[in-house]
Design a protein around this motif. Sequence first.
Motif, PDB file in Angstrom:
ATOM      1  N   ARG A 673       0.862  -1.176   0.000  1.00 39.67           N
ATOM      2  CA  ARG A 673       0.000   0.000   0.000  1.00 39.67           C
ATOM      3  C   ARG A 673       0.902   1.230   0.000  1.00 39.67           C
ATOM      4  O   ARG A 673       1.782   1.361   0.856  1.00 39.67           O
ATOM      5  CB  ARG A 673      -0.921   0.024   1.217  1.00 39.67           C
ATOM      6  N   ARG A 674       0.683   2.098  -0.983  1.00 36.72           N
ATOM      7  CA  ARG A 674       1.478   3.324  -1.075  1.00 36.72           C
ATOM      8  C   ARG A 674       0.543   4.523  -0.991  1.00 36.72           C
ATOM      9  O   ARG A 674      -0.423   4.621  -1.737  1.00 36.72           O
ATOM     10  CB  ARG A 674       2.260   3.391  -2.378  1.00 36.72           C
ATOM     11  N   VAL A 675       0.844   5.402  -0.078  1.00 35.68           N
ATOM     12  CA  VAL A 675       0.099   6.644   0.077  1.00 35.68           C
ATOM     13  C   VAL A 675       1.061   7.790  -0.185  1.00 35.68           C
ATOM     14  O   VAL A 675       2.146   7.850   0.412  1.00 35.68           O
ATOM     15  CB  VAL A 675      -0.501   6.763   1.495  1.00 35.68           C
ATOM     16  N   SER A 676       0.694   8.673  -1.078  1.00 34.43           N
ATOM     17  CA  SER A 676       1.545   9.823  -1.366  1.00 34.43           C
ATOM     18  C   SER A 676       0.675  11.039  -1.591  1.00 34.43           C
ATOM     19  O   SER A 676      -0.512  10.932  -1.931  1.00 34.43           O
ATOM     20  CB  SER A 676       2.428   9.563  -2.589  1.00 34.43           C
ATOM     21  N   GLY A 677       1.242  12.187  -1.393  1.00 36.46           N
ATOM     22  CA  GLY A 677       0.491  13.418  -1.598  1.00 36.46           C
ATOM     23  C   GLY A 677       1.315  14.630  -1.260  1.00 36.46           C
ATOM     24  O   GLY A 677       2.447  14.537  -0.757  1.00 36.46           O
ATOM     25  N   GLY A 678       0.752  15.758  -1.566  1.00 36.81           N
ATOM     26  CA  GLY A 678       1.457  17.002  -1.296  1.00 36.81           C
ATOM     27  C   GLY A 678       0.485  18.159  -1.202  1.00 36.81           C
ATOM     28  O   GLY A 678      -0.625  18.121  -1.748  1.00 36.81           O
ATOM     29  N   VAL A 679       0.887  19.183  -0.495  1.00 39.89           N
ATOM     30  CA  VAL A 679       0.106  20.406  -0.336  1.00 39.89           C
ATOM     31  C   VAL A 679       1.010  21.588  -0.624  1.00 39.89           C
ATOM     32  O   VAL A 679       2.158  21.636  -0.155  1.00 39.89           O
ATOM     33  CB  VAL A 679      -0.481  20.524   1.087  1.00 39.89           C
ATOM     34  N   THR A 680       0.506  22.529  -1.416  1.00 38.68           N
ATOM     35  CA  THR A 680       1.228  23.759  -1.708  1.00 38.68           C
ATOM     36  C   THR A 680       0.394  24.939  -1.253  1.00 38.68           C
ATOM     37  O   THR A 680      -0.800  25.027  -1.585  1.00 38.68           O
ATOM     38  CB  THR A 680       1.540  23.889  -3.206  1.00 38.68           C
ATOM     39  N   ALA A 681       1.011  25.827  -0.487  1.00 34.69           N
ATOM     40  CA  ALA A 681       0.325  27.016   0.010  1.00 34.69           C
ATOM     41  C   ALA A 681       1.057  28.259  -0.477  1.00 34.69           C
ATOM     42  O   ALA A 681       2.291  28.335  -0.400  1.00 34.69           O
ATOM     43  CB  ALA A 681       0.262  27.000   1.536  1.00 34.69           C
ATOM     44  N   ARG A 682       0.293  29.222  -0.985  1.00 34.58           N
ATOM     45  CA  ARG A 682       0.846  30.504  -1.417  1.00 34.58           C
ATOM     46  C   ARG A 682       0.063  31.605  -0.705  1.00 34.58           C
ATOM     47  O   ARG A 682      -0.844  32.209  -1.285  1.00 34.58           O
ATOM     48  CB  ARG A 682       0.744  30.650  -2.929  1.00 34.58           C
ATOM     49  N   PRO A 683       0.385  31.871   0.540  1.00 30.13           N
ATOM     50  CA  PRO A 683      -0.416  32.812   1.326  1.00 30.13           C
ATOM     51  C   PRO A 683      -0.355  34.236   0.808  1.00 30.13           C
ATOM     52  O   PRO A 683      -1.324  34.986   0.951  1.00 30.13           O
ATOM     53  CB  PRO A 683       0.195  32.696   2.723  1.00 30.13           C
ATOM     54  N   LEU A 684       0.793  34.620   0.225  1.00 31.75           N
ATOM     55  CA  LEU A 684       0.976  35.957  -0.309  1.00 31.75           C
ATOM     56  C   LEU A 684       1.781  35.850  -1.605  1.00 31.75           C
ATOM     57  O   LEU A 684       2.549  34.891  -1.775  1.00 31.75           O
ATOM     58  CB  LEU A 684       1.724  36.854   0.683  1.00 31.75           C
ATOM     59  N   PRO A 685       1.648  36.794  -2.515  1.00 31.26           N
ATOM     60  CA  PRO A 685       2.470  36.754  -3.723  1.00 31.26           C
ATOM     61  C   PRO A 685       3.950  36.707  -3.364  1.00 31.26           C
ATOM     62  O   PRO A 685       4.433  37.465  -2.524  1.00 31.26           O
ATOM     63  CB  PRO A 685       2.106  38.067  -4.440  1.00 31.26           C
ATOM     64  N   GLY A 686       4.663  35.778  -3.975  1.00 29.42           N
ATOM     65  CA  GLY A 686       6.093  35.635  -3.721  1.00 29.42           C
ATOM     66  C   GLY A 686       6.426  34.635  -2.636  1.00 29.42           C
ATOM     67  O   GLY A 686       7.583  34.233  -2.523  1.00 29.42           O
ATOM     68  N   PHE A 687       5.438  34.214  -1.837  1.00 30.54           N
ATOM     69  CA  PHE A 687       5.679  33.215  -0.800  1.00 30.54           C
ATOM     70  C   PHE A 687       5.081  31.881  -1.243  1.00 30.54           C
ATOM     71  O   PHE A 687       3.937  31.815  -1.683  1.00 30.54           O
ATOM     72  CB  PHE A 687       5.042  33.629   0.527  1.00 30.54           C
ATOM     73  N   SER A 688       5.855  30.820  -1.096  1.00 27.54           N
ATOM     74  CA  SER A 688       5.375  29.494  -1.464  1.00 27.54           C
ATOM     75  C   SER A 688       5.950  28.471  -0.513  1.00 27.54           C
ATOM     76  O   SER A 688       7.150  28.489  -0.210  1.00 27.54           O
ATOM     77  CB  SER A 688       5.782  29.147  -2.905  1.00 27.54           C
ATOM     78  N   PHE A 689       5.076  27.579  -0.027  1.00 31.79           N
ATOM     79  CA  PHE A 689       5.495  26.510   0.867  1.00 31.79           C
ATOM     80  C   PHE A 689       4.819  25.219   0.393  1.00 31.79           C
ATOM     81  O   PHE A 689       3.629  25.203   0.088  1.00 31.79           O
ATOM     82  CB  PHE A 689       5.088  26.801   2.315  1.00 31.79           C
ATOM     83  N   SER A 690       5.578  24.154   0.323  1.00 32.89           N
ATOM     84  CA  SER A 690       5.004  22.885  -0.121  1.00 32.89           C
ATOM     85  C   SER A 690       5.580  21.743   0.692  1.00 32.89           C
ATOM     86  O   SER A 690       6.740  21.793   1.133  1.00 32.89           O
ATOM     87  CB  SER A 690       5.265  22.653  -1.610  1.00 32.89           C
ATOM     88  N   THR A 691       4.759  20.730   0.875  1.00 33.39           N
ATOM     89  CA  THR A 691       5.156  19.519   1.581  1.00 33.39           C
ATOM     90  C   THR A 691       4.735  18.317   0.749  1.00 33.39           C
ATOM     91  O   THR A 691       3.599  18.260   0.265  1.00 33.39           O
ATOM     92  CB  THR A 691       4.496  19.441   2.969  1.00 33.39           C
ATOM     93  N   ASP A 692       5.654  17.372   0.577  1.00 33.66           N
ATOM     94  CA  ASP A 692       5.365  16.140  -0.148  1.00 33.66           C
ATOM     95  C   ASP A 692       5.706  14.954   0.740  1.00 33.66           C
ATOM     96  O   ASP A 692       6.769  14.933   1.384  1.00 33.66           O
ATOM     97  CB  ASP A 692       6.179  16.064  -1.438  1.00 33.66           C
ATOM     98  N   LEU A 693       4.815  13.967   0.771  1.00 33.09           N
ATOM     99  CA  LEU A 693       5.010  12.784   1.591  1.00 33.09           C
ATOM    100  C   LEU A 693       4.777  11.540   0.750  1.00 33.09           C
ATOM    101  O   LEU A 693       3.930  11.537  -0.154  1.00 33.09           O
ATOM    102  CB  LEU A 693       4.033  12.776   2.774  1.00 33.09           C
ATOM    103  N   GLU A 694       5.517  10.484   1.047  1.00 33.91           N
ATOM    104  CA  GLU A 694       5.283   9.193   0.415  1.00 33.91           C
ATOM    105  C   GLU A 694       5.567   8.094   1.422  1.00 33.91           C
ATOM    106  O   GLU A 694       6.625   8.085   2.061  1.00 33.91           O
ATOM    107  CB  GLU A 694       6.174   8.989  -0.812  1.00 33.91           C
ATOM    108  N   ARG A 695       4.611   7.172   1.562  1.00 31.99           N
ATOM    109  CA  ARG A 695       4.785   6.049   2.481  1.00 31.99           C
ATOM    110  C   ARG A 695       4.436   4.758   1.753  1.00 31.99           C
ATOM    111  O   ARG A 695       3.388   4.649   1.106  1.00 31.99           O
ATOM    112  CB  ARG A 695       3.905   6.199   3.713  1.00 31.99           C
ATOM    113  N   ASN A 696       5.331   3.778   1.845  1.00 30.70           N
ATOM    114  CA  ASN A 696       5.098   2.451   1.305  1.00 30.70           C
ATOM    115  C   ASN A 696       5.027   1.452   2.454  1.00 30.70           C
ATOM    116  O   ASN A 696       5.926   1.418   3.304  1.00 30.70           O
ATOM    117  CB  ASN A 696       6.235   2.035   0.366  1.00 30.70           C
ATOM    118  N   GLU A 697       3.966   0.658   2.468  1.00 31.59           N
ATOM    119  CA  GLU A 697       3.831  -0.424   3.445  1.00 31.59           C
ATOM    120  C   GLU A 697       3.864  -1.740   2.685  1.00 31.59           C
ATOM    121  O   GLU A 697       2.917  -2.087   1.971  1.00 31.59           O
ATOM    122  CB  GLU A 697       2.531  -0.284   4.229  1.00 31.59           C
TER     123      GLU A 697
END
Length: 798
Positions: A673-697
């Motif tokens: 079972r593999r679960v993966s995903g990511g979230v990208t947030a751009r709260p203001l112009p010029g600011f960007s934060f992203s998180t990516d995760l991947e888990r294999n069982e």
Amino acid sequence: MVHVSSQSGPSGFMRWSAVHGFDPSAAWASALGGLLLVLTLMLGLPIPLHASGPEEESIASPTGEHDDPPLVATRIPAGMQIRIDGRLDDDAWALAQPITDFTQRDPVEGSEPTRQTEIRVLFDDDALYIGAFFDDDPEGIIAHQRRRNAGLGSDDRFMWILDTFGDGRTGYFFEVNPAGLMGDGIITPGSGASINKSWDGIWYVRTGIRPDGWVAEVRIPFSTLNFDPNVDAWGINFQRTIRRRNEEILWRGWRRNQSLFRPVHAGRLEGLEGISQGLGIQARPYLSAAGDQSPSAGTGWDGDAKTGLDLSYNITPSLRAAVTVNTDFAEVEVDQRRVNLTRFPLVFPEQRDFFLEGSGVFNFAPSSGPRPFFSRRIGLVDGEEVPIRAGARLIGQVGRSEIGFYQMRTGTATLRSDLGAEGAFDVPGEDFTVARLKQAVFQQSHMGAIYTRRAHATGPGADTPDRHTVGLDMDFFTSSLFGRYNAQFEGFLVVHTDPLQGGWNRMGDHRTRGFRVNFPNDLIRFHASHRSFGTAYAPAAGFVPRRGFARTQPTLTIAPLLPSVDAIRRLQFSFFWEYLTDLEGQLLTRSANFPLLETQFESGDQASLEVKRGFERLLTPFTIRRDEDGPIVLDPGSYSTTEWELSGRTAGRRAVSGNASLVWGDFWSGTRRRVSGGVTARPLPGFSFSTDLERNEVRLPEGEFDTNLMRFNGSWDASPFTSLSSSIQYDDVSRIVGLFARARWIVRPGNDIFLVWTHNWLNADAVLGPDGVISERRRSFETLSRGGAFKINYTLRL
């Protein structure tokens, strides 16, 4: 084996026929059309009709025909000047006649755009100027990105291409967004549908937001471009994205079977006379200072300061030579870390500027993967940098021939291992020679050859005989099959020597060959390929993950539009089949993938469900995992699997967007079972934060294990010229936390200042040696290595 890889229309044919009275591509196009027709009938499908909007009868004539009015560039009168300030208020702009005849490609092909666009083009002896006005609601404009070459899938954008040879094959790509982001690249010849965005040209842009929309003001020096001074017209095309509507409009080439990236569909830019590249000399010196430390290897801080130079000269306006001395890549970003659960090595993209500029000429049968030349073989060993002492490069066009040439020398080096001083090893200095020729045939096709040589120059193994590779390829492409469809035939053959395994005498073992037939269109996409790789195929300056096999692989995709459904733009149904044997015909791999439903929503969101049926035959034991409990080994034998994948992605235009994927089902002798995903947030112009995760069982009778991979990226782009970015990566296979941080100030295009910091920590109680046995015990988060670098680039043009 589980391990983590992480290392520092008919237009062109119609015009030609109208002028010369004969179409030289008719014979092969007819033959290719016949082959595709046979394949279509074998599949029981009708000859494909084009997916379009309901107003088909009102659509204008196909793009690129000889009677399309050209865009005429206006020369700036003596005494007038253009200030690149994003205001378009200079008197000279009023002299240019604007073009406004844009046509919608999406969501309704052939419809009128919902917003007006005006483009003007001026020039003087030294530069081309583009002024663009985009009617829009200022409150609805989307402009998250500011960093150079950042992806603009989330933003409003303006893109254009310049086909400076007027050949419908090659070109330069540029893009901006309302925040002034600069993106550029080189259009790869052949099918013309791909962009090498790693090329950074020297040009200038300013944008501005007005009460009635936004504007872009652009200056492109002719010294930035290769061009043919004897051509009386360039190809040019423009595309605008209105992101909140997911609307794409183009000046020419607006059909979905066409593309901005295929210069054959571009319009004509006329009136350019008396333009100059200057002397054609560009000098790019640099100064860098760096220091690093590897406590795990028992070393203290080691500092180094050096200078180097890249010098280029335009032998002709279309052929550029360059030399590099003491080449440095201190500012290059690290590769993304990946967990590999396959038996084969992963390939990572080139990121070094010297090898990226003009690199499209070295593309060799890119859809088939023989890779007789892979530039990361030069100056990188196991992902670690080896000094490049000097090199020369020649790239450009001579008539209808495109050529590329490298001659590089690397120095000897001792590479350190994070496991300690005992893991250090010496690598020799080497010479690399690469020569590539692409000869244009017909309107969009080429035949080509490539040669590489790799030789030990100094250090260990200097007496090893040279290793040579020779390859031939062809790429026949037409945009007018059955009148309006795209079709392609690609073929290749590569052979190489190996002085340790028979030289040229074992050609069959050191050879790869294959072909591919492709029908890349809007409603129906189909391709079929066959290729074989010898048991010892391993070009010394190339890359191949697997050898000793023959592979047949057809794919069919049907992607109808749904204009009658408000929420859904397109559905997509696909079938993928792979049949792979050894060279004696024994089945090794068989797979059938059925994307049951892929949905593209009008909002830009996507969702899909796919089932995969697979078969693998292992001929030798496969160690899929090594850890403190011992290796997990899969026995030779046959394995049949069924796997499901559910995935989704939200539109990137949102301030918060994301993607997720769930894979479950059979995996070798057990399940995964593999679960993966990511979230990208751009709260203001010029600011960007992203998180990516991947888990294999993974649950196997031979053993159970989990893998986790985490990645965090953050950036602050105060302007398109100032950026601070960082990435943190961690996986529990290598158990290494890696930090990369970089600050960049573009003083002006071509002149840069970089600050870079890297830091690696070990997060484990046990460390595995190369043989998979625990070599020593350490406390968590012990520093393995760290280092910083400061670099200044300066560009002088004459």
